[in-house]
Write a protein that holds these residues in place. Structure first.
Motif, mmCIF file in Angstrom:
data_model
loop_
_atom_site.group_PDB
_atom_site.id
_atom_site.type_symbol
_atom_site.label_atom_id
_atom_site.label_comp_id
_atom_site.label_asym_id
_atom_site.label_seq_id
_atom_site.Cartn_x
_atom_site.Cartn_y
_atom_site.Cartn_z
ATOM 1 N N PHE A 27 0.827 -1.206 0.000
ATOM 2 C CA PHE A 27 0.000 0.000 0.000
ATOM 3 C C PHE A 27 0.865 1.261 0.000
ATOM 4 O O PHE A 27 0.440 2.308 -0.482
ATOM 5 C CB PHE A 27 -0.936 -0.026 1.202
ATOM 6 C CG PHE A 27 -2.002 1.029 1.187
ATOM 7 C CD1 PHE A 27 -2.812 1.222 0.076
ATOM 8 C CD2 PHE A 27 -2.227 1.814 2.302
ATOM 9 C CE1 PHE A 27 -3.808 2.183 0.072
ATOM 10 C CE2 PHE A 27 -3.219 2.779 2.316
ATOM 11 C CZ PHE A 27 -4.018 2.960 1.201
ATOM 12 N N SER A 50 -2.851 -1.251 -5.365
ATOM 13 C CA SER A 50 -4.073 -0.857 -6.072
ATOM 14 C C SER A 50 -3.892 -0.633 -7.567
ATOM 15 O O SER A 50 -4.874 -0.552 -8.288
ATOM 16 C CB SER A 50 -4.623 0.432 -5.465
ATOM 17 O OG SER A 50 -3.734 1.506 -5.732
ATOM 18 N N GLU A 159 -8.931 0.472 0.490
ATOM 19 C CA GLU A 159 -7.832 0.183 1.427
ATOM 20 C C GLU A 159 -7.635 1.338 2.409
ATOM 21 O O GLU A 159 -7.380 1.118 3.594
ATOM 22 C CB GLU A 159 -6.545 -0.107 0.649
ATOM 23 C CG GLU A 159 -5.404 -0.587 1.511
ATOM 24 C CD GLU A 159 -5.600 -1.979 2.105
ATOM 25 O OE1 GLU A 159 -4.881 -2.307 3.071
ATOM 26 O OE2 GLU A 159 -6.466 -2.744 1.620
#
Length: 172
Positions: A27, A50, A159
């Motif tokens: 992330f 992502s 997220e």
């Protein structure tokens, strides 16, 4: 900690030596490469988790301000996507320190190359994509197999909410 994972050419352009890193949080990890778009050098950052991407200008060869320039563009993009300030600040608080390292995922590199190829292909026929904000929104709404055919911006927002949503609710 922010991890910027540069290709060999990008490391050479920045005249930087990569640090060795054992493991990273996807992330907070961004692969980066550069290419020419609309006659200017653009660095393209793509989030490992992502696949959200940003194309950034203003980074010069031998630049030591990669993190600062990237985070400025990321902040602007968060505002453009109406990401709540508390979530934005929670993410950015984790990016105060950074490490420049080598790329480590062929899958992320593949998506990065796809993003660059798409932008390069559309360069001549689509004047509205000259606008950086329009280009970011457009790129981050394409779907990719590695993220289960979802849109990168949706995966990133989800997220953010999962990791920092509780902190946001307690601050409200």
């Amino acid at each position: 900690m922010l991890y910027i994972k540069a290709t060999k050419d990008t490391l050479k352009d920045l005249n930087a030596k990569p640090h060795t890193v054992e493991s990273t949080d996807p992330f907070f990890s961004w692969h980066v490469n550069f290419f020419t778009l609309y006659g200017k050098k653009h660095y393209v950052f793509i989030n490992d988790l992502s696949r959200m991407s940003l194309s950034v200008t203003g980074i010069r060869s031998n630049s030591t301000k990669v993190q600062e320039i990237f985070l400025t563009h990321l902040c602007h993009y968060f505002a453009l996507e109406h990401i709540p300030e508390a979530l934005m600040n929670a993410y950015l608080d984790n990016c105060k320190e950074y490490v420049l390292t080598k790329t480590d995922s062929r899958s992320v590199l593949g998506t990065l190359n796809e993003v660059m190829l798409t932008m390069k292909t559309l360069e001549s026929g689509n004047e509205e994509l000259k606008d950086q904000d329009t280009r970011h929104k457009w790129n981050n709404r394409l779907i990719y197999k590695p993220i289960d055919y979802e849109r990168p911006i949706d995966v990133f927002k989800k997220e953010l909410k999962e990791r920092f949503g509780k902190a946001r609710q307690t601050n409200s």
